[in-house]
Scaffold this motif. Structure first.
Motif, mmCIF file in Angstrom:
data_model
loop_
_atom_site.group_PDB
_atom_site.id
_atom_site.type_symbol
_atom_site.label_atom_id
_atom_site.label_comp_id
_atom_site.label_asym_id
_atom_site.label_seq_id
_atom_site.Cartn_x
_atom_site.Cartn_y
_atom_site.Cartn_z
ATOM 1 N N ARG A 165 -4.963 -6.568 -2.927
ATOM 2 C CA ARG A 165 -5.081 -5.119 -2.779
ATOM 3 C C ARG A 165 -6.255 -4.632 -3.625
ATOM 4 O O ARG A 165 -6.250 -4.772 -4.850
ATOM 5 C CB ARG A 165 -3.793 -4.452 -3.249
ATOM 6 C CG ARG A 165 -3.848 -2.933 -3.309
ATOM 7 C CD ARG A 165 -2.495 -2.422 -3.756
ATOM 8 N NE ARG A 165 -2.449 -0.984 -3.841
ATOM 9 C CZ ARG A 165 -1.351 -0.290 -4.121
ATOM 10 N NH1 ARG A 165 -0.216 -0.931 -4.316
ATOM 11 N NH2 ARG A 165 -1.375 1.020 -4.185
ATOM 12 N N VAL A 166 -7.276 -4.097 -2.980
ATOM 13 C CA VAL A 166 -8.462 -3.639 -3.688
ATOM 14 C C VAL A 166 -8.122 -2.372 -4.470
ATOM 15 O O VAL A 166 -7.608 -1.401 -3.910
ATOM 16 C CB VAL A 166 -9.624 -3.370 -2.712
ATOM 17 C CG1 VAL A 166 -10.804 -2.769 -3.453
ATOM 18 C CG2 VAL A 166 -10.039 -4.656 -2.018
ATOM 19 N N SER B 83 -0.254 -8.752 -5.705
ATOM 20 C CA SER B 83 1.051 -8.135 -5.962
ATOM 21 C C SER B 83 2.093 -9.149 -6.405
ATOM 22 O O SER B 83 2.968 -8.842 -7.213
ATOM 23 C CB SER B 83 1.531 -7.404 -4.705
ATOM 24 O OG SER B 83 0.658 -6.357 -4.389
ATOM 25 N N ARG B 84 2.018 -10.358 -5.868
ATOM 26 C CA ARG B 84 3.011 -11.365 -6.240
ATOM 27 C C ARG B 84 2.804 -11.835 -7.677
ATOM 28 O O ARG B 84 3.747 -11.993 -8.446
ATOM 29 C CB ARG B 84 2.938 -12.563 -5.284
ATOM 30 C CG ARG B 84 3.306 -12.221 -3.834
ATOM 31 C CD ARG B 84 3.391 -13.465 -2.971
ATOM 32 N NE ARG B 84 3.554 -13.132 -1.565
ATOM 33 C CZ ARG B 84 2.548 -12.991 -0.714
ATOM 34 N NH1 ARG B 84 1.315 -13.168 -1.135
ATOM 35 N NH2 ARG B 84 2.773 -12.681 0.547
ATOM 36 N N ARG C 67 -10.685 -18.292 -1.667
ATOM 37 C CA ARG C 67 -9.579 -17.897 -0.796
ATOM 38 C C ARG C 67 -8.740 -16.832 -1.484
ATOM 39 O O ARG C 67 -8.137 -17.074 -2.519
ATOM 40 C CB ARG C 67 -8.716 -19.110 -0.454
ATOM 41 C CG ARG C 67 -9.427 -20.128 0.420
ATOM 42 C CD ARG C 67 -9.618 -19.611 1.827
ATOM 43 N NE ARG C 67 -10.237 -20.603 2.698
ATOM 44 C CZ ARG C 67 -10.403 -20.455 4.003
ATOM 45 N NH1 ARG C 67 -10.003 -19.326 4.568
ATOM 46 N NH2 ARG C 67 -10.964 -21.383 4.722
ATOM 47 N N MET C 68 -8.717 -15.651 -0.895
ATOM 48 C CA MET C 68 -7.963 -14.556 -1.482
ATOM 49 C C MET C 68 -6.484 -14.640 -1.096
ATOM 50 O O MET C 68 -6.157 -15.088 -0.001
ATOM 51 C CB MET C 68 -8.516 -13.219 -0.993
ATOM 52 C CG MET C 68 -9.957 -12.997 -1.382
ATOM 53 S SD MET C 68 -10.123 -12.982 -3.168
ATOM 54 C CE MET C 68 -11.870 -13.268 -3.319
ATOM 55 N N PRO C 69 -5.585 -14.213 -1.970
ATOM 56 C CA PRO C 69 -4.169 -14.161 -1.592
ATOM 57 C C PRO C 69 -3.965 -13.157 -0.471
ATOM 58 O O PRO C 69 -4.689 -12.162 -0.363
ATOM 59 C CB PRO C 69 -3.472 -13.715 -2.884
ATOM 60 C CG PRO C 69 -4.533 -13.040 -3.687
ATOM 61 C CD PRO C 69 -5.809 -13.737 -3.350
ATOM 62 N N SER C 70 -3.003 -13.408 0.377
ATOM 63 C CA SER C 70 -2.764 -12.529 1.526
ATOM 64 C C SER C 70 -2.347 -11.129 1.103
ATOM 65 O O SER C 70 -2.465 -10.174 1.880
ATOM 66 C CB SER C 70 -1.696 -13.137 2.440
ATOM 67 O OG SER C 70 -0.474 -13.298 1.735
ATOM 68 N N ASP C 71 -1.849 -11.000 -0.128
ATOM 69 C CA ASP C 71 -1.395 -9.694 -0.594
ATOM 70 C C ASP C 71 -2.439 -9.005 -1.473
ATOM 71 O O ASP C 71 -2.114 -8.095 -2.230
ATOM 72 C CB ASP C 71 -0.080 -9.838 -1.364
ATOM 73 C CG ASP C 71 -0.246 -10.670 -2.634
ATOM 74 O OD1 ASP C 71 -1.227 -11.431 -2.718
ATOM 75 O OD2 ASP C 71 0.595 -10.550 -3.538
ATOM 76 N N THR D 107 0.823 -1.209 0.000
ATOM 77 C CA THR D 107 0.000 0.000 0.000
ATOM 78 C C THR D 107 0.855 1.257 0.000
ATOM 79 O O THR D 107 0.351 2.345 0.192
ATOM 80 C CB THR D 107 -0.921 0.011 1.236
ATOM 81 O OG1 THR D 107 -0.120 -0.049 2.421
ATOM 82 C CG2 THR D 107 -1.879 -1.162 1.224
ATOM 83 N N SER D 108 2.164 1.088 -0.194
ATOM 84 C CA SER D 108 3.054 2.234 -0.100
ATOM 85 C C SER D 108 2.923 3.172 -1.299
ATOM 86 O O SER D 108 3.226 4.345 -1.191
ATOM 87 C CB SER D 108 4.507 1.755 0.041
ATOM 88 O OG SER D 108 4.848 0.926 -1.052
ATOM 89 N N THR D 109 2.511 2.637 -2.454
ATOM 90 C CA THR D 109 2.330 3.469 -3.630
ATOM 91 C C THR D 109 0.906 3.316 -4.134
ATOM 92 O O THR D 109 0.279 2.276 -3.955
ATOM 93 C CB THR D 109 3.317 3.066 -4.747
ATOM 94 O OG1 THR D 109 3.118 1.682 -5.064
ATOM 95 C CG2 THR D 109 4.755 3.284 -4.302
ATOM 96 N N VAL D 110 0.427 4.349 -4.796
ATOM 97 C CA VAL D 110 -0.938 4.341 -5.301
ATOM 98 C C VAL D 110 -0.946 3.764 -6.709
ATOM 99 O O VAL D 110 -0.211 4.214 -7.587
ATOM 100 C CB VAL D 110 -1.526 5.767 -5.303
ATOM 101 C CG1 VAL D 110 -2.937 5.762 -5.867
ATOM 102 C CG2 VAL D 110 -1.517 6.338 -3.886
ATOM 103 N N HIS D 111 -1.775 2.772 -6.927
ATOM 104 C CA HIS D 111 -1.927 2.172 -8.253
ATOM 105 C C HIS D 111 -2.797 3.086 -9.111
ATOM 106 O O HIS D 111 -3.714 3.742 -8.615
ATOM 107 C CB HIS D 111 -2.587 0.800 -8.100
ATOM 108 C CG HIS D 111 -2.584 -0.028 -9.340
ATOM 109 N ND1 HIS D 111 -3.510 0.129 -10.354
ATOM 110 C CD2 HIS D 111 -1.765 -1.045 -9.744
ATOM 111 C CE1 HIS D 111 -3.270 -0.743 -11.316
ATOM 112 N NE2 HIS D 111 -2.219 -1.461 -10.970
#
Length: 494
Positions: A243-244, A263-264, A237-241, A198-202
């Motif tokens: 990002r909505v 992200s992966r 099951r969603m991946p742990s990474d 979440t450090s950068t905005v997509h």
């Protein structure tokens, strides 16, 4: 609609509480509807307290559905919000049921029903007014959403103080204390997990947060539909990474589309939620697994059915405005083109059915060669600029689009500053590319957007296309397209 039967693998408590969010959201919609009818029947001056109460109850329904939707994506973080749901859901439910009892009391006039409801429920809450009660609920629900989604705006201290207020409200209304759960608790650093994603905005997170410069209504509205196959909550099951990137509601939030990124895998996924017999059901597909087309005011998404050996409709989503339809279409096309899992994009996907091309030319844009196209929507007569990658592996992938508004009628809107360059005084870009920097094309204090054409003739034709005072020899759409094509390089057909 296809439903895949089976029990959710998640624990019974989890499913029960998230199912409760959906049930109370439906109850809130019904209560708001009836209170709106009560307000219409009241005589005399406006009733601001009733108006605010109705609006806050509607917001409660919206927030409850968002929590349920986000819980499917952020599955691994659901345990940290369960205790908080145990606190607010019974209290919120009691409030909605009490309001129902008051407005259904036929022994009183409608004026007295509202007065008794307001004063009785204020007194039982130790002076907390009815509108303020739902403002409190909504603040609590908003904090839970931020906690669940790792929002940088989340404030743990605010959550704790709000929790205490809700607990006091429960106590004053003699609601038994919530059960004590043994399991994962709330850690002070829980919201710092996976901060790297979440450090950068997509770019996609910005698209639907920008205001629309115009809203061009689409006619022939039809209901949105999700065809599935669907599975119950917890089966996906969603991946742990996960990002909505954005969420879009349809059919008054009876259907929602959540687009998230792994992200992966660097892979965007489309998650549909609908309701069947009051329960939420879900269907998930990667952007690379879908094809897109348009049917009037609907965008249709198709999936391949291995069992039947043919394409089947996965979803048909209805839009109120042409602009919103275009934005989701361009997002999908960029997702699919930039996805390493995509095998191919069908040529018909690269153009939005119902739009006709008025102009096309090559431009130099933020240091790259792009194709600039002017599209007109035949249904609404809306016009937009569309920049796409000129060549290479991403050829015809959307880079940005911009909607032409009434501002284009001003003689100051477009200025040809050289043989090859024009500047647009007021234009808002929606960017679908991670590397594109539109500020490199902005000029002057007012930030006019500069377009640099490769061909002098293309620059001239573009100017004439939007001229509020066209020359004596008016250029028809057909001749403009022909002459532009003759003087500029045109991308090869897919």
């Amino acid at each position: 609609m296809e439903l895949v039967p089976g029990a959710a693998p998640g624990g019974h408590i989890e499913y029960h509480l998230l199912q409760g969010c959906c049930l109370e959201a439906n109850r809130a919609d019904v209560v708001a509807f009836h209170l709106d009818g009560l307000r219409s029947a009241l005589a005399g001056p406006p009733h601001p307290h009733l108006t605010v109460t109705i609006e806050e109850i509607r917001i409660s329904g919206q927030l409850l559905r968002e929590l349920a939707d986000h819980s499917q994506v952020h599955f691994s973080r659901v345990p940290i919000v369960l205790d908080y749901l145990e606190i607010i859901l019974p209290c919120l439910s009691r409030s909605l049921r009490d309001i129902t009892t008051h407005y259904e009391d036929r022994t009183m006039t409608k004026e007295n029903r509202w007065r008794k409801m307001y004063h009785a429920m204020t007194d039982e809450a130790a002076g907390l007014s009815l509108p303020q009660r739902f403002i409190l609920y909504n603040h609590f629900l908003t904090l839970l959403r931020e906690l669940l989604t790792r929002s940088p705006n989340f404030d743990l201290n605010s959550l704790e103080s709000t929790r205490l207020q809700v607990m006091q409200l429960r106590e004053s209304r003699r609601i038994p204390p919530p059960p004590i759960r043994v399991g994962p608790g709330m850690r002070p650093d829980a919201n710092l997990d996976d901060m790297d994603i979440t450090s950068t905005v997509h770019w996609a997170e910005k698209i639907f947060s920008l205001p629309l410069p115009s809203r061009t209504a689409l006619k022939h509205q039809r209901s949105s539909k999700s065809f599935g196959p669907h599975v119950p909550w917890g089966h996906i099951r969603m991946p742990s990474d996960a990002r909505v990137l954005f969420m879009r509601p349809f059919n008054d939030r009876q259907i929602s589309l959540t687009v998230y990124l792994s992200s992966r895998e660097k892979c965007p996924y489309f998650l549909l939620r609908m309701y069947h017999l009051g329960s939420p059901w879900f269907s998930l597909r990667g952007a690379h697994e879908l094809c897109i087309d348009r049917d009037n005011s609907n965008l249709q998404f198709w999936r391949w059915s291995p069992g039947e050996g043919r394409a089947k409709l996965w979803a048909s989503l209805s839009f109120m405005t042409w602009e919103e339809m275009v934005l989701l279409y361009c997002c999908f096309l960029s997702f699919k083109a930039r996805n390493s899992r995509t095998v191919q994009i069908a040529p018909q996907e690269l153009t939005l059915r119902g739009e006709r091309k008025l102009f096309q030319a090559r431009i130099l844009d933020d240091g790259s060669r792009h194709s600039l196209i002017v599209y007109e929507d035949t249904m609404t007569k809306g016009i937009r600029l569309h920049a796409a990658v000129w060549d290479g592996a991403l050829r015809q992938c959307p880079v940005w689009t911009a909607f032409i508004t009434h501002q284009s009628a001003s003689p100051r809107w477009l200025k040809r500053v050289s043989k090859y360059k024009v500047r647009l005084a007021d234009i808002q870009l929606y960017v679908f590319c991670p590397d594109y920097q539109q500020q490199n094309q902005r000029r002057g204090k007012a930030g006019a957007f500069e377009i640099c054409f490769v061909s002098e003739e293309a620059s001239k034709r573009f100017r004439e296309l939007f001229s509020p005072t066209p020359p004596d020899s008016t250029i028809t759409t057909k001749s403009a397209e022909t002459e532009t094509t003759e003087t500029t390089e045109k991308p090869e057909k897919s």
